[in-house]
Design a protein around this motif. Sequence first.
Motif, PDB file in Angstrom:
ATOM      1  N   MET A 280       0.837  -1.196   0.000  1.00 47.12           N
ATOM      2  CA  MET A 280       0.000   0.000   0.000  1.00 47.12           C
ATOM      3  C   MET A 280       0.875   1.250   0.000  1.00 47.12           C
ATOM      4  SD  MET A 280      -3.107  -1.031   2.617  1.00 47.12           S
ATOM      5  CE  MET A 280      -3.937   0.541   2.369  1.00 47.12           C
ATOM      6  N   TYR A 281       1.910   1.225   0.818  1.00 50.11           N
ATOM      7  CA  TYR A 281       2.780   2.397   0.928  1.00 50.11           C
ATOM      8  C   TYR A 281       3.490   2.673  -0.396  1.00 50.11           C
ATOM      9  CZ  TYR A 281       6.545   5.417   2.627  1.00 50.11           C
ATOM     10  OH  TYR A 281       7.420   6.455   2.804  1.00 50.11           O
ATOM     11  N   LEU A 282       4.036   1.633  -1.009  1.00 49.23           N
ATOM     12  CA  LEU A 282       4.746   1.821  -2.276  1.00 49.23           C
ATOM     13  C   LEU A 282       3.795   2.273  -3.376  1.00 49.23           C
ATOM     14  CD1 LEU A 282       7.078   1.685  -4.222  1.00 49.23           C
ATOM     15  CD2 LEU A 282       6.809  -0.797  -4.326  1.00 49.23           C
ATOM     16  N   LEU A 283       2.653   1.630  -3.499  1.00 53.83           N
ATOM     17  CA  LEU A 283       1.734   1.956  -4.580  1.00 53.83           C
ATOM     18  C   LEU A 283       1.188   3.374  -4.432  1.00 53.83           C
ATOM     19  CD1 LEU A 283       0.386   0.925  -7.112  1.00 53.83           C
ATOM     20  CD2 LEU A 283      -1.437  -0.033  -5.700  1.00 53.83           C
ATOM     21  N   GLU A 284       0.787   3.742  -3.228  1.00 51.88           N
ATOM     22  CA  GLU A 284       0.245   5.085  -3.017  1.00 51.88           C
ATOM     23  C   GLU A 284       1.311   6.158  -3.209  1.00 51.88           C
ATOM     24  OE1 GLU A 284      -1.477   4.893   0.854  1.00 51.88           O
ATOM     25  OE2 GLU A 284      -3.109   3.537   0.228  1.00 51.88           O
ATOM     26  N   SER A 285       2.553   5.850  -2.841  1.00 52.96           N
ATOM     27  CA  SER A 285       3.626   6.842  -2.953  1.00 52.96           C
ATOM     28  C   SER A 285       4.090   7.011  -4.395  1.00 52.96           C
ATOM     29  CB  SER A 285       4.821   6.425  -2.081  1.00 52.96           C
ATOM     30  OG  SER A 285       4.453   6.339  -0.724  1.00 52.96           O
ATOM     31  N   TYR A 301      -2.912  -5.385  -3.223  1.00 53.49           N
ATOM     32  CA  TYR A 301      -1.770  -5.105  -2.350  1.00 53.49           C
ATOM     33  C   TYR A 301      -1.087  -6.416  -1.970  1.00 53.49           C
ATOM     34  CZ  TYR A 301      -4.489  -0.819  -2.021  1.00 53.49           C
ATOM     35  OH  TYR A 301      -5.217   0.305  -2.320  1.00 53.49           O
ATOM     36  N   ASN A 302      -0.557  -7.114  -2.975  1.00 53.32           N
ATOM     37  CA  ASN A 302       0.079  -8.404  -2.733  1.00 53.32           C
ATOM     38  C   ASN A 302       1.564  -8.395  -3.068  1.00 53.32           C
ATOM     39  OD1 ASN A 302      -0.083  -8.338  -5.537  1.00 53.32           O
ATOM     40  ND2 ASN A 302      -1.816  -9.744  -5.626  1.00 53.32           N
ATOM     41  N   GLY A 303       2.149  -7.229  -3.039  1.00 49.27           N
ATOM     42  CA  GLY A 303       3.598  -7.128  -3.230  1.00 49.27           C
ATOM     43  C   GLY A 303       4.038  -6.683  -4.600  1.00 49.27           C
ATOM     44  N   MET A 304       3.131  -6.733  -5.590  1.00 49.70           N
ATOM     45  CA  MET A 304       3.510  -6.379  -6.958  1.00 49.70           C
ATOM     46  C   MET A 304       3.087  -4.955  -7.302  1.00 49.70           C
ATOM     47  SD  MET A 304       3.126  -9.561  -9.564  1.00 49.70           S
ATOM     48  CE  MET A 304       2.397 -10.781  -8.522  1.00 49.70           C
ATOM     49  N   VAL A 305       4.038  -4.156  -7.727  1.00 51.08           N
ATOM     50  CA  VAL A 305       3.764  -2.808  -8.220  1.00 51.08           C
ATOM     51  C   VAL A 305       4.417  -2.704  -9.600  1.00 51.08           C
ATOM     52  CG1 VAL A 305       4.105  -0.344  -7.883  1.00 51.08           C
ATOM     53  CG2 VAL A 305       3.605  -1.821  -5.915  1.00 51.08           C
ATOM     54  N   SER A 306       3.576  -2.568 -10.631  1.00 46.64           N
ATOM     55  CA  SER A 306       4.051  -2.542 -12.018  1.00 46.64           C
ATOM     56  C   SER A 306       3.836  -1.149 -12.592  1.00 46.64           C
ATOM     57  CB  SER A 306       3.305  -3.588 -12.848  1.00 46.64           C
ATOM     58  OG  SER A 306       3.535  -4.877 -12.317  1.00 46.64           O
ATOM     59  N   PHE A 307       4.852  -0.648 -13.302  1.00 42.51           N
ATOM     60  CA  PHE A 307       4.791   0.743 -13.756  1.00 42.51           C
ATOM     61  C   PHE A 307       5.773   0.959 -14.895  1.00 42.51           C
ATOM     62  CE2 PHE A 307       8.192   0.427 -10.725  1.00 42.51           C
ATOM     63  CZ  PHE A 307       9.182   1.269 -11.194  1.00 42.51           C
ATOM     64  N   ASN A 308       5.679   2.112 -15.519  1.00 41.07           N
ATOM     65  CA  ASN A 308       6.687   2.580 -16.465  1.00 41.07           C
ATOM     66  C   ASN A 308       7.001   4.037 -16.194  1.00 41.07           C
ATOM     67  OD1 ASN A 308       7.508   0.404 -18.064  1.00 41.07           O
ATOM     68  ND2 ASN A 308       5.712   0.550 -19.391  1.00 41.07           N
ATOM     69  N   ILE A 309       8.179   4.441 -16.567  1.00 45.36           N
ATOM     70  CA  ILE A 309       8.596   5.839 -16.494  1.00 45.36           C
ATOM     71  C   ILE A 309       8.505   6.410 -17.903  1.00 45.36           C
ATOM     72  CG2 ILE A 309      10.470   7.432 -15.907  1.00 45.36           C
ATOM     73  CD1 ILE A 309      11.581   5.182 -14.075  1.00 45.36           C
ATOM     74  N   ASP A 310       7.797   7.495 -18.059  1.00 46.26           N
ATOM     75  CA  ASP A 310       7.593   8.089 -19.386  1.00 46.26           C
ATOM     76  C   ASP A 310       8.927   8.308 -20.095  1.00 46.26           C
ATOM     77  OD1 ASP A 310       4.898   8.106 -19.001  1.00 46.26           O
ATOM     78  OD2 ASP A 310       4.740  10.246 -18.530  1.00 46.26           O
ATOM     79  N   SER A 357       7.784  -9.655   2.584  1.00 44.62           N
ATOM     80  CA  SER A 357       7.660  -9.102   3.941  1.00 44.62           C
ATOM     81  C   SER A 357       9.022  -8.835   4.562  1.00 44.62           C
ATOM     82  CB  SER A 357       6.863 -10.061   4.826  1.00 44.62           C
ATOM     83  OG  SER A 357       7.507 -11.323   4.895  1.00 44.62           O
ATOM     84  N   ASP A 358      10.079  -9.287   3.939  1.00 42.67           N
ATOM     85  CA  ASP A 358      11.425  -9.037   4.448  1.00 42.67           C
ATOM     86  C   ASP A 358      11.977  -7.685   4.007  1.00 42.67           C
ATOM     87  OD1 ASP A 358      11.942 -11.760   5.658  1.00 42.67           O
ATOM     88  OD2 ASP A 358      11.469 -12.320   3.600  1.00 42.67           O
ATOM     89  N   ASN A 359      11.284  -7.024   3.090  1.00 41.09           N
ATOM     90  CA  ASN A 359      11.673  -5.662   2.719  1.00 41.09           C
ATOM     91  C   ASN A 359      11.264  -4.672   3.797  1.00 41.09           C
ATOM     92  OD1 ASN A 359      10.956  -6.736  -0.543  1.00 41.09           O
ATOM     93  ND2 ASN A 359      12.961  -5.945   0.039  1.00 41.09           N
ATOM     94  N   THR A 360      11.749  -3.437   3.674  1.00 42.74           N
ATOM     95  CA  THR A 360      11.500  -2.432   4.703  1.00 42.74           C
ATOM     96  C   THR A 360      10.950  -1.154   4.071  1.00 42.74           C
ATOM     97  OG1 THR A 360      13.707  -1.423   4.550  1.00 42.74           O
ATOM     98  CG2 THR A 360      13.463  -3.345   6.013  1.00 42.74           C
ATOM     99  N   PHE A 361      10.354  -0.320   4.909  1.00 44.11           N
ATOM    100  CA  PHE A 361       9.863   0.974   4.435  1.00 44.11           C
ATOM    101  C   PHE A 361      11.028   1.864   4.012  1.00 44.11           C
ATOM    102  CE2 PHE A 361       6.313  -0.498   7.052  1.00 44.11           C
ATOM    103  CZ  PHE A 361       5.244  -0.237   6.207  1.00 44.11           C
TER     104      PHE A 361
END
Length: 383
Positions: A280-285, A301-310, A357-361
């Motif tokens: 949630m934190y990564l996706l919203e940010s 909110y299952n760990g995957m955030v997919s995106f592209n940079i213009d 879950s082993d990653n950090t904020f």
Amino acid sequence: MIYFDNSATSHHKPECVINAAVNAMKSLSANPGRSGHSLSLKAGMLVYATRKKAAQLVGIHDPERIIFTLNCTQALNLAISGSVHSGGNVITTGNEHNSVLRPLFELQRAGRITVTIVPPNEKGIVTAETIERALTPRTYMVAVNHISNVTGAVTPVDEIGKLCRKRKILFLVDGAQSVGYGDIDMREQNIDMLAVAPHKGLHALQGVGILALAPDVCLRPVIFGGTGTQSESVFQPTELPEALESGTLPTPAIAALNAAITHNEKTRGESRRKLRELSMYLLESIQRISGIRIYTAPDTYNGMVSFNIDGISSMDAGNLLSSQYDIAVRGGLHCAPYIHRHLGTLKEGIVRASLSSDNTFGEIDFFLRAIREIAETEKKGRI
């Protein structure tokens, strides 16, 4: 390194998992089920105990219906090739990995079956209603992934399972991205075949996969060889699991899987809560960064955030993150071509950050700064 490529394989392996593999290599270097000496018997007992744990994990009664494979890809190939109905039809989805698509299309190219691809809706999900509309009298199997490895979209397997059971159609679920991260019960969800990648959500080792079979499923073997049983015959045994397992099993990886399942049972509540919060934190940010296009399925909110940079291809973005920031993500097509056709990203691919879950904020904050810097630099270069 900041490791955000857990959908490919989990980076962190619990100490108990590592120790189990090492102990097996030190003390159980024998071929399970092939000899009568004590070491072989101990290895065989370990393999059976792991089958039992895996069966309980996915909600089936009979441990012998847990088939060990080299990986999840082999499990899916066994399910697909071992259940072919010549002249039949298989329905699958636009979210699938090539581990499902390629064996199906090889069978279609050989003239043995037809394949129907059902596209996802605007939220990236393939519904039971969409699948039901695609059914034909020749449809004998529906194959879906539980969680998309590109968008994180969650397939409603409960509803699809009920549909398949009602129509007496085989239901194959690719659980590569879900088993370990969430609960699954083959009996309750009417799943006939479930493929598992233990080195992902369960944090086990690479080198072993699982195909779990419901009680009434019968597959033809696709690999033939030594099983340690009925050796007087030149034909493959018919009893499970030997009918579908030929050759030496990877005892150290199976020992690690045994420990991984126990570890998952003890820690899953806290691990799943933390993974959801990190996601949630990564996706919203990241959505607040200018020049970013998000492809993650809504409310996922299952760990995957997919995106592209213009202005930057996904591979170039991934290379920049690795070379300049020591951050591991995955760019490209993720072995899932149809979802990229659906999203219009076949040319550029997509950057996938996949957390555990082993990653950090703190790691997420560093990653966000890196993305912002890359996006701003690219924007300045275009002006």
